[in-house]
Scaffold this motif. Structure first.
Motif, PDB file in Angstrom:
ATOM      1  N   ALA A  46       0.808  -1.217   0.000  1.00  0.00           N
ATOM      2  CA  ALA A  46       0.000   0.000   0.000  1.00  0.00           C
ATOM      3  C   ALA A  46       0.848   1.276   0.000  1.00  0.00           C
ATOM      4  CB  ALA A  46      -0.933   0.002   1.213  1.00  0.00           C
ATOM      5  N   VAL A  47       2.174   1.149  -0.193  1.00  0.00           N
ATOM      6  CA  VAL A  47       3.068   2.301  -0.199  1.00  0.00           C
ATOM      7  C   VAL A  47       2.930   3.064  -1.509  1.00  0.00           C
ATOM      8  CG1 VAL A  47       5.509   2.972  -0.254  1.00  0.00           C
ATOM      9  CG2 VAL A  47       4.726   1.262   1.369  1.00  0.00           C
ATOM     10  N   THR A  48       2.925   4.367  -1.423  1.00  0.00           N
ATOM     11  CA  THR A  48       2.959   5.198  -2.620  1.00  0.00           C
ATOM     12  C   THR A  48       4.414   5.398  -3.009  1.00  0.00           C
ATOM     13  OG1 THR A  48       0.914   6.331  -2.035  1.00  0.00           O
ATOM     14  CG2 THR A  48       2.371   7.464  -3.576  1.00  0.00           C
ATOM     15  N   GLU A  49       4.734   5.052  -4.255  1.00  0.00           N
ATOM     16  CA  GLU A  49       6.112   5.163  -4.714  1.00  0.00           C
ATOM     17  C   GLU A  49       6.156   5.799  -6.097  1.00  0.00           C
ATOM     18  OE1 GLU A  49       9.007   2.246  -3.324  1.00  0.00           O
ATOM     19  OE2 GLU A  49       7.338   0.827  -3.297  1.00  0.00           O
ATOM     20  N   GLU A  50       7.314   6.361  -6.430  1.00  0.00           N
ATOM     21  CA  GLU A  50       7.523   6.936  -7.748  1.00  0.00           C
ATOM     22  C   GLU A  50       7.837   5.806  -8.715  1.00  0.00           C
ATOM     23  OE1 GLU A  50       9.434  11.020  -9.068  1.00  0.00           O
ATOM     24  OE2 GLU A  50      11.002   9.582  -8.491  1.00  0.00           O
ATOM     25  N   PHE A  51       6.953   5.576  -9.692  1.00  0.00           N
ATOM     26  CA  PHE A  51       7.141   4.478 -10.638  1.00  0.00           C
ATOM     27  C   PHE A  51       7.796   4.960 -11.931  1.00  0.00           C
ATOM     28  CE2 PHE A  51       2.914   6.131 -11.428  1.00  0.00           C
ATOM     29  CZ  PHE A  51       2.851   6.209 -12.819  1.00  0.00           C
ATOM     30  N   TYR A  62      -5.257  -1.109  -5.574  1.00  0.00           N
ATOM     31  CA  TYR A  62      -6.546  -1.774  -5.751  1.00  0.00           C
ATOM     32  C   TYR A  62      -6.941  -2.561  -4.509  1.00  0.00           C
ATOM     33  CZ  TYR A  62      -4.337  -6.301  -6.140  1.00  0.00           C
ATOM     34  OH  TYR A  62      -3.645  -7.429  -5.853  1.00  0.00           O
ATOM     35  N   VAL A  63      -5.971  -2.971  -3.702  1.00  0.00           N
ATOM     36  CA  VAL A  63      -6.301  -3.798  -2.541  1.00  0.00           C
ATOM     37  C   VAL A  63      -7.132  -3.053  -1.512  1.00  0.00           C
ATOM     38  CG1 VAL A  63      -4.301  -5.311  -2.814  1.00  0.00           C
ATOM     39  CG2 VAL A  63      -4.149  -3.338  -1.299  1.00  0.00           C
ATOM     40  N   VAL A  64      -7.159  -1.720  -1.604  1.00  0.00           N
ATOM     41  CA  VAL A  64      -7.966  -0.975  -0.639  1.00  0.00           C
ATOM     42  C   VAL A  64      -9.436  -1.359  -0.775  1.00  0.00           C
ATOM     43  CG1 VAL A  64      -8.542   1.147  -1.897  1.00  0.00           C
ATOM     44  CG2 VAL A  64      -8.106   1.240   0.540  1.00  0.00           C
ATOM     45  N   SER A  65      -9.822  -1.854  -1.952  1.00  0.00           N
ATOM     46  CA  SER A  65     -11.209  -2.285  -2.114  1.00  0.00           C
ATOM     47  C   SER A  65     -11.524  -3.487  -1.230  1.00  0.00           C
ATOM     48  CB  SER A  65     -11.497  -2.618  -3.573  1.00  0.00           C
ATOM     49  OG  SER A  65     -10.744  -3.740  -3.982  1.00  0.00           O
ATOM     50  N   MET A  66     -10.473  -4.175  -0.776  1.00  0.00           N
ATOM     51  CA  MET A  66     -10.666  -5.315   0.115  1.00  0.00           C
ATOM     52  C   MET A  66     -10.500  -4.932   1.583  1.00  0.00           C
ATOM     53  SD  MET A  66      -8.831  -8.347  -2.066  1.00  0.00           S
ATOM     54  CE  MET A  66      -7.317  -7.489  -2.393  1.00  0.00           C
ATOM     55  N   LEU A  67     -10.214  -3.666   1.857  1.00  0.00           N
ATOM     56  CA  LEU A  67     -10.057  -3.203   3.229  1.00  0.00           C
ATOM     57  C   LEU A  67     -11.433  -3.138   3.880  1.00  0.00           C
ATOM     58  CD1 LEU A  67      -8.343  -2.101   5.541  1.00  0.00           C
ATOM     59  CD2 LEU A  67      -8.501   0.156   4.488  1.00  0.00           C
ATOM     60  N   SER A  68     -11.603  -3.937   4.890  1.00  0.00           N
ATOM     61  CA  SER A  68     -12.894  -4.023   5.564  1.00  0.00           C
ATOM     62  C   SER A  68     -13.261  -2.701   6.228  1.00  0.00           C
ATOM     63  CB  SER A  68     -12.832  -5.129   6.620  1.00  0.00           C
ATOM     64  OG  SER A  68     -13.951  -5.060   7.471  1.00  0.00           O
ATOM     65  N   VAL A  71     -12.356  -2.666   9.863  1.00  0.00           N
ATOM     66  CA  VAL A  71     -10.972  -2.334  10.224  1.00  0.00           C
ATOM     67  C   VAL A  71     -10.803  -0.817  10.235  1.00  0.00           C
ATOM     68  CG1 VAL A  71      -8.553  -2.493   9.511  1.00  0.00           C
ATOM     69  CG2 VAL A  71     -10.020  -4.506   9.376  1.00  0.00           C
ATOM     70  N   ILE A  72     -11.347  -0.143   9.227  1.00  0.00           N
ATOM     71  CA  ILE A  72     -11.266   1.319   9.166  1.00  0.00           C
ATOM     72  C   ILE A  72     -11.871   1.928  10.425  1.00  0.00           C
ATOM     73  CG2 ILE A  72     -12.102   3.374   7.945  1.00  0.00           C
ATOM     74  CD1 ILE A  72     -11.942   1.680   5.345  1.00  0.00           C
ATOM     75  N   GLU A  73     -13.022   1.418  10.820  1.00  0.00           N
ATOM     76  CA  GLU A  73     -13.705   1.942  12.009  1.00  0.00           C
ATOM     77  C   GLU A  73     -12.981   1.540  13.296  1.00  0.00           C
ATOM     78  OE1 GLU A  73     -17.986   1.429  14.262  1.00  0.00           O
ATOM     79  OE2 GLU A  73     -17.917   1.164  12.093  1.00  0.00           O
ATOM     80  N   ASP A  74     -12.643   0.254  13.432  1.00  0.00           N
ATOM     81  CA  ASP A  74     -11.989  -0.239  14.652  1.00  0.00           C
ATOM     82  C   ASP A  74     -10.694   0.501  14.960  1.00  0.00           C
ATOM     83  OD1 ASP A  74     -13.962  -2.146  14.993  1.00  0.00           O
ATOM     84  OD2 ASP A  74     -12.717  -3.836  14.337  1.00  0.00           O
ATOM     85  N   LEU A  75      -9.875   0.706  13.941  1.00  0.00           N
ATOM     86  CA  LEU A  75      -8.562   1.320  14.154  1.00  0.00           C
ATOM     87  C   LEU A  75      -8.577   2.831  13.937  1.00  0.00           C
ATOM     88  CD1 LEU A  75      -6.250  -1.391  12.560  1.00  0.00           C
ATOM     89  CD2 LEU A  75      -6.920  -1.113  14.955  1.00  0.00           C
TER      90      LEU A  75
END
Length: 121
Positions: A46-51, A62-68, A71-75
């Motif tokens: 999930a790191v932002t890097e210069e490509f 794209y994996v953020v779409s799988m972030l529950s 988890v966003i609320e709990d943490l």
């Protein structure tokens, strides 16, 4: 010399998004947690890097779409700066020569066809 592991309840190897999530939950449960990462940055995929010079993106955003949402609320991730940004298309891949392909939209067949008519079919 004392063993540094004795000062922690849990040691997590790898500060990727999964390791950090685990560490957050364990710390919330009252455990003393140590997270170790070999790179100079945390976040894993999930790191932002210069490509490409001047262009930055999350390497696997794209994996953020799988972030529950739980988890966003709990943490309380929004409290710590999480901001989800909708994207117009699914993905863009840029070649070294400056050509590119955009995928995940209604134009997938066209985009793929620019590189391979067989694959587009």
């Amino acid at each position: 010399m004392s063993n540094p592991a004795e000062n922690y309840d849990v040691i997590i190897i790898g500060a990727g998004h999964n390791g950090l999530t685990c560490a957050g939950y364990l710390a919330r449960a009252g455990l003393k947690v140590k997270v170790l990462e070999r790179r100079g940055v945390v976040g894993g995929a999930a790191v932002t890097e210069e490509f490409y010079p001047g262009f930055r993106n999350s390497t696997c955003s794209y994996v953020v779409s799988m972030l529950s949402p739980h988890v966003i609320e709990d943490l309380e991730l929004e409290k710590y700066g999480l901001e989800l940004i909708e994207r117009a298309d699914g993905m863009i891949a840029v070649n070294k020569d400056g050509d590119y392909i955009v995928a995940g939209s209604d134009n997938d067949a066209y985009e793929i066809g620019r590189f391979s008519k067989k694959d587009a079919a």
